[in-house]
Design a protein around this motif. Structure first.
Motif, mmCIF file in Angstrom:
data_model
loop_
_atom_site.group_PDB
_atom_site.id
_atom_site.type_symbol
_atom_site.label_atom_id
_atom_site.label_comp_id
_atom_site.label_asym_id
_atom_site.label_seq_id
_atom_site.Cartn_x
_atom_site.Cartn_y
_atom_site.Cartn_z
ATOM 1 N N SER A 128 -12.792 -12.149 -0.908
ATOM 2 C CA SER A 128 -13.544 -11.325 -1.866
ATOM 3 C C SER A 128 -12.685 -10.236 -2.495
ATOM 4 O O SER A 128 -12.946 -9.816 -3.610
ATOM 5 C CB SER A 128 -14.790 -10.729 -1.204
ATOM 6 O OG SER A 128 -14.389 -9.753 -0.272
ATOM 7 N N MET A 129 -11.641 -9.791 -1.795
ATOM 8 C CA MET A 129 -10.821 -8.692 -2.321
ATOM 9 C C MET A 129 -9.525 -9.193 -2.979
ATOM 10 O O MET A 129 -8.676 -8.396 -3.350
ATOM 11 C CB MET A 129 -10.456 -7.715 -1.180
ATOM 12 C CG MET A 129 -11.641 -7.088 -0.480
ATOM 13 S SD MET A 129 -12.776 -6.249 -1.602
ATOM 14 C CE MET A 129 -11.857 -4.761 -1.943
ATOM 15 N N ARG A 130 -9.396 -10.509 -3.104
ATOM 16 C CA ARG A 130 -8.095 -11.080 -3.495
ATOM 17 C C ARG A 130 -7.560 -10.593 -4.835
ATOM 18 O O ARG A 130 -6.361 -10.549 -5.042
ATOM 19 C CB ARG A 130 -8.156 -12.609 -3.468
ATOM 20 C CG ARG A 130 -9.005 -13.205 -4.576
ATOM 21 C CD ARG A 130 -9.191 -14.695 -4.407
ATOM 22 N NE ARG A 130 -9.873 -15.256 -5.570
ATOM 23 C CZ ARG A 130 -11.181 -15.206 -5.741
ATOM 24 N NH1 ARG A 130 -11.960 -14.633 -4.834
ATOM 25 N NH2 ARG A 130 -11.732 -15.742 -6.827
ATOM 26 N N ASN A 131 -8.462 -10.242 -5.758
ATOM 27 C CA ASN A 131 -7.975 -9.814 -7.083
ATOM 28 C C ASN A 131 -7.814 -8.305 -7.197
ATOM 29 O O ASN A 131 -7.476 -7.794 -8.260
ATOM 30 C CB ASN A 131 -8.917 -10.326 -8.179
ATOM 31 C CG ASN A 131 -8.853 -11.838 -8.274
ATOM 32 O OD1 ASN A 131 -7.792 -12.434 -8.079
ATOM 33 N ND2 ASN A 131 -9.991 -12.470 -8.528
ATOM 34 N N ASP A 132 -8.063 -7.600 -6.096
ATOM 35 C CA ASP A 132 -7.916 -6.145 -6.083
ATOM 36 C C ASP A 132 -6.537 -5.828 -5.497
ATOM 37 O O ASP A 132 -6.363 -5.768 -4.278
ATOM 38 C CB ASP A 132 -9.054 -5.548 -5.232
ATOM 39 C CG ASP A 132 -9.021 -4.027 -5.228
ATOM 40 O OD1 ASP A 132 -7.938 -3.445 -5.469
ATOM 41 O OD2 ASP A 132 -10.074 -3.424 -4.975
#
Ligand SMILES: [Zn+2]
Length: 433
Positions: A128-132
């Motif tokens: 869920s945090m991969r693009n942050d």
């Protein structure tokens, strides 16, 4: 040979003759050094990765073709991605089979669209945090744990990886971020335990019992990103995109040091850019003044340390743990670093000649596994892009230090014409009783 008919004789033309003369007069020196200790590697992670596809040595076109041909029905973990050679567009990611593509620097990864559901079921937070990018840079240890879990680690893979380093001139290593307690158990219960020093993230240290805490050399922090993911904490400007990423606000870092300083263990902090080095020095100065005590304090990488910071580090008794391998960042990253940063990278001569750091005493060398072995480090040490980065072979060997738990000798071929060092042999290798 294709196109050469039966009975054809090799032609001795002027070009061939010129090559022969260069070969005849090439100046290659052979020398013997001891089997070495790598002071910075990620042994369990790379051991886990040994079953994964590595595209670090593939040409971009070949790498892309390989990625396109991977299975559609499962997630492939692919390592060695160099974003500067193979930029990944969103169209590309939407057309690829399920893959997680891990940056060569270990900082940063991308997931193909079809890979996302696989990641969501196994490591939901990372998914869920991969693009942050800020979250990813601030959470390197849990991401390493995710990589390790996805790739899988066992005693066999660990042993094979460490054995593969022997012919490359490395007998033992500091494991700079043991990803999980299970990984620590695999390493420490194996016969290779004597050849490893363990470092763990603060969160993992807190979770460990007293016995396991006794096994580790200390707590390892990541303070900034990496040049490879355009996130090292340099003032800049970057050429193209780039942003200084910090894991901790200053007060949070100080609180961690105060707490860690009561454990009686060591401290190591990854700090590449001059802004991260500044943050580390300031926090360490305060924490130590207040009474925090560490068995040793190491700063990892410090590629952009300046002379004033170096003097402060020296006064604090800090050990600089550096990677001659990364001298080639000055050649590889002309797409993102200005001339000033290309030149400032790895200022070994300033550190040794002006500030008095001494390889083997308060300056250590390691590979970070990029790549493994002593040949590339020796090439970069002896034939750097800038004279300020040069190390003598004696300095290089002293900074690595001799292997622990195993001994042997390594033969190096130093080719002054090709400006390259290679390992031509390792022998005999004896395990310590
Ligand atoms: Zn590292």
């Amino acid at each position: 040979m294709a196109g050469q008919g039966e009975g054809a004789r090799p032609r001795v033309g002027p070009a061939w003759l010129a090559k022969y003369i260069v070969w005849l007069y090439r100046s290659t020196m052979t020398t013997t050094i001891p089997l070495l200790h790598d002071n910075h590697n990620h042994v369990s992670l790379y051991a886990a990765f040994s079953s994964c596809i590595d595209i670090s040595r593939s040409a971009p076109d070949a790498a892309l073709a390989l990625l396109r041909g991977l299975p559609e029905d499962r997630l492939s973990v692919v390592r060695g991605w160099k974003s500067f050679e193979l930029p990944m567009t969103s169209e590309e990611l939407s057309s690829l089979p399920p893959i997680i593509l891990i940056n060569f620097s270990l900082h940063g990864f991308v997931v193909s669209d079809s890979g996302v559901p696989f990641l969501e079921t196994t490591v939901p937070e990372v998914a869920s945090m991969r693009n942050d990018q800020a979250w990813c840079e601030a959470n390197v240890p849990p991401i390493f744990a995710a990589y390790c879990g996805l790739a899988g680690l066992d005693a066999k893979k660990l042993g094979e990886y460490i054995d593969r380093m022997l012919p490359l001139g490395i007998g033992s290593s500091d494991e700079m971020t043991v990803p999980t307690i299970q990984a620590l158990d695999v390493c420490s219960s194996s016969p290779y335990d004597k050849r490893l020093n363990y470092w763990v993230a603060p969160a993992l240290y807190e979770k460990m019992d007293i016995a396991r805490r006794g096994l580790v050399s200390g707590i390892k922090l990541f303070l900034d990103g990496a040049v490879g993911s355009r996130s090292a904490a340099i003032e800049g400007p970057w050429i193209g995109p780039g942003k200084a990423m910090f894991t901790y606000a200053d007060d949070v870092l100080l609180a961690i040091l105060r707490r860690a300083g009561a454990y009686g263990t060591g401290l190591s902090a990854h700090a590449i850019g001059e802004l991260a080095i500044e943050q580390a020095l300031s926090a360490i100065e305060v924490a130590v003044r207040e009474g925090a005590r560490f068995r040793t304090i190491r700063l990892e990488h410090v590629q952009y340390i300046d002379v004033n910071q170096a003097r402060r580090a020296k006064d604090l008794g800090i050990v600089l743990s550096m990677q001659p391998n990364f001298t080639s960042d000055s050649i590889d990253y002309t797409d993102r670093l200005t001339e000033s940063y290309l030149k400032r990278n790895n200022p070994f001569r300033m550190l040794i000649d002006e500030v008095g750091f001494e390889p083997g005493r308060d300056m250590l060398f390691g590979s970070d596994g990029m790549p493994d072995g002593i040949a590339y480090a020796a090439t970069q040490a002896l034939f750097p892009a800038y004279p300020s980065q040069r190390l003598s072979l004696d300095e290089l060997v002293a900074g690595y230090g001799t292997a622990k738990g195993v001994s042997g000798t390594v033969t190096l071929d130093i080719d002054d014409t090709e400006r390259r060092v290679s390992v031509s042999g390792t022998s005999p290798v004896r395990l310590a009783p």
